[in-house]
Enzyme design. Sequence first.
Site, PDB file in Angstrom:
ATOM      1  N   GLU A 132       6.988 -21.677   8.305  1.00 11.24           N
ATOM      2  CA  GLU A 132       7.450 -20.794   9.372  1.00 11.24           C
ATOM      3  C   GLU A 132       8.514 -21.433  10.254  1.00 11.24           C
ATOM      4  O   GLU A 132       9.153 -20.759  11.056  1.00 11.24           O
ATOM      5  CB  GLU A 132       6.286 -20.349  10.253  1.00 11.24           C
ATOM      6  N   GLU A 152       0.800  -1.217   0.000  1.00 11.34           N
ATOM      7  CA  GLU A 152       0.000   0.000   0.000  1.00 11.34           C
ATOM      8  C   GLU A 152       0.840   1.278   0.000  1.00 11.34           C
ATOM      9  O   GLU A 152       0.313   2.367  -0.243  1.00 11.34           O
ATOM     10  CB  GLU A 152      -0.945  -0.002   1.207  1.00 11.34           C
TER      11      GLU A 152
END
Length: 272
Positions: free
Chosen positions: A110, A79
């Site tokens: 992860e 963004e």
Amino acid sequence: MKIVTEKDSHYNNLDQMSVNEILTNINKEDQTVADAVKKAIPQLEKLVTVTAERMKNGGRLFYIGAGTSGRLGVVDASECPPTYGVPFDWVVGIIAGGDGAIRKAVEFAEDDAEQAWKDLLEYNINDKDVLVGIAASGTTPYVVGGLQTANAHGVVTGCIVCNEGGPIAAAAQYPVEIVTGPEFVTGSTRMKAGTAQKLALNMLSTSVMIRLGRVVGNKMVDMQLSNNKLIDRGTNMVMQATGLDEQTAANLLEKYGSVRQAIDHAPVTQRK
């Protein structure tokens, strides 16, 4: 360490609650998040300050995380270019398991403590840059390994976690610990913890962009004019800043393709 985000919910028999009870209780828990973030402002201030300093000197901001935390980092990074008109490589979000993990979880991604640094090397991360690890638990191996290796290579490191005293905070030079407590659904850290991380990321990137001069007054003068709504917003911004009529402001915006440039090139003689 005690992982409070994994503790049992304060609520029981969720499956027997009415819809109104579920919504009311989720909202009740959500109201505690802003206060938790407020307590972390002194830590956030230090991270914002060093990040802005590094970026003023040619550095970049990187986010790493897994699952929800990784997705939030990717969203915040993605963004920044349309909002502030910065290059796409100024703020980079990396998620464990690669971009495919944004939509579909990648099993055990992860847990690889070495992969984050490998992922970062694809962007030629260096000692001018800042790396922020994001993890609700504060223990994710992918993030721990990335921060530790970054430290060894002279990269400034920070983190946004939702538990105190974990290995990620220990590895970060500028830790931000936002303790949100147990989730409404036990262990579902996409809820309060995710909300806290989103708030902190908003604060971090917005503050940095303001410090980098990407906001004038309270306006996003470098935003990308990528749709009609934003063109209309940009035209209004030019009108407010210059006093020009709508058509003149729109013409300037079309000519220069930037609110900042349109304002800078506004002819004084045509202003109201």
